[in-house]
Design an enzyme around this catalytic site. Structure first.
Site, PDB file in Angstrom:
ATOM      1  N   SER A 109       0.820  -1.299  -0.062  1.00  9.33           N
ATOM      2  CA  SER A 109       0.044  -0.039   0.067  1.00  9.33           C
ATOM      3  C   SER A 109       0.902   1.270  -0.071  1.00  9.33           C
ATOM      4  CB  SER A 109      -0.979  -0.004   1.190  1.00  9.33           C
ATOM      5  OG  SER A 109      -1.940   0.848   1.106  1.00  9.33           O
ATOM      6  N   ASP A 167      -8.878  -4.457  -5.508  1.00  8.58           N
ATOM      7  CA  ASP A 167      -8.029  -3.816  -4.657  1.00  8.58           C
ATOM      8  C   ASP A 167      -8.677  -2.517  -4.727  1.00  8.58           C
ATOM      9  OD1 ASP A 167      -5.763  -2.706  -3.338  1.00  8.58           O
ATOM     10  OD2 ASP A 167      -4.431  -4.320  -4.217  1.00  8.58           O
ATOM     11  N   HIS A 190      -7.236  -5.534  -1.243  1.00 12.96           N
ATOM     12  CA  HIS A 190      -5.939  -4.871  -0.885  1.00 12.96           C
ATOM     13  C   HIS A 190      -4.955  -5.716   0.014  1.00 12.96           C
ATOM     14  CE1 HIS A 190      -3.698  -1.160  -0.855  1.00 12.96           C
ATOM     15  NE2 HIS A 190      -3.907  -1.256   0.622  1.00 12.96           N
TER      16      HIS A 190
END
Length: 294
Positions: A106, A245, A272
């Site tokens: 991320s 995601d 994600h």
């Protein structure tokens, strides 16, 4: 392969940073994992421990002001430049002149890319998981996902975003519905993930650098964009992304197109946090990438 677990604090740039390290008997390579947020903690990255079984030393740490680590006294240090140079400080403290692998999740993926622009000579390779090169484009993509949700949910999100009421209970429920679809698609959220989310809520970094939630980015990173510099990165790069995601496959494609010879893998049915949703395949994919460079 047998391995040991070590944990403690390391002082980098005057701050005590909490870390966990997994040390196999025979080491093929050194891996540093960078958690997301900005403002989460290393806890949700713990599936990377599995790489130690295959001979990779894995170092995870709570970045400045995150989890159990100390925070800078000066609020002006809550930025990407400080974070990037902290990564280098950690690498240097543990490994000296040795090259390492970086795995960033991320925001940690964004930090991995940013690190490579300045310090790529210290890398053997890198993995960007659900990462991004442009916050504005990522937010644009998240807004697209919101528009594709059931109208009653997207309407609530837009309504309270516009007036800045992020504490409204209907809004919070709608945000969690977004997370259920695009952050982690699991009925029972792992305690390690919940711990990272709780740390993000009670420490300052997430609100200062990011904002009130994943798709409302009002903090110091809101205009961050290195898309036009990606072609400067020459390090072997693996990009992973979930089919659903929140940092979408379109964002991953942008990175893939920018870094010559990079490889992209989309995990079907995942969002994600692929490392939890499909742990075995995620670890196997990373292991193959690392093995080819070791």
């Amino acid at each position: 392969m047998e391995y040991k677990r070590e944990e403690g604090y390391v002082n980098v740039n005057g701050l005590n940073l909490y870390y966990i390290r997994f040390l196999p008997e025979k080491i093929k390579g050194k891996v540093i994992g960078l958690h997301g947020g900005p403002g989460m903690s290393l806890d949700y990255m713990l599936p990377l421990e599995d790489l130690a079984k295959y001979g990779y030393e894995v170092l995870l740490y709570d970045q400045f002001g995150c989890g159990r680590s100390e925070e800078p006294k000066n609020l002006s240090d809550f930025n990407m430049d400080y974070a990037r140079d902290e990564v280098e400080g950690v690498r240097n403290k543990f490994y000296g002149d040795e090259k390492v692998f970086l795995i960033g999740s991320s925001y940690g993926g964004a930090l991995t890319l940013y690190y490579a622009l300045k310090y790529q000579n210290n890398l053997r390779g890198m993995v960007v998981s659900g990462g991004l090169a442009s916050v504005p484009y990522t937010v644009e993509e998240m807004n697209r996902l919101i528009s594709e949700m059931p109208p009653e949910i997207s309407k609530i999100i837009r309504k309270y975003n516009e007036i800045g009421d992020y504490e409204n209970e209907d809004y919070k429920k709608a945000v969690w519905e977004f997370y259920r679809r695009h952050l982690i698609r699991m009925d029972n959220i792992p305690p390690e993930v919940m711990k990272s989310l709780e740390f993000a809520e009670k420490r300052k970094v997430y609100s200062i650098m990011n904002g009130p939630n994943e798709f409302t980015i009002t903090g110091t990173i809101k205009d961050w964009d290195i898309t036009d510099k990606l072609n400067e990165i020459k390090v072997p790069t693996l990009i992973t992304v979930g089919e659903f995601d929140e940092v979408t496959p379109n964002v991953a494609k942008q990175i893939n197109q920018g870094i010559k010879n990079s490889k992209m893998v989309i995990f079907k049915g995942c969002s994600h946090l692929t490392m939890w949703e499909n742990r075995a395949s995620y670890i196997e994919t990373i292991k193959e990438f690392l093995d080819n460079l070791s």
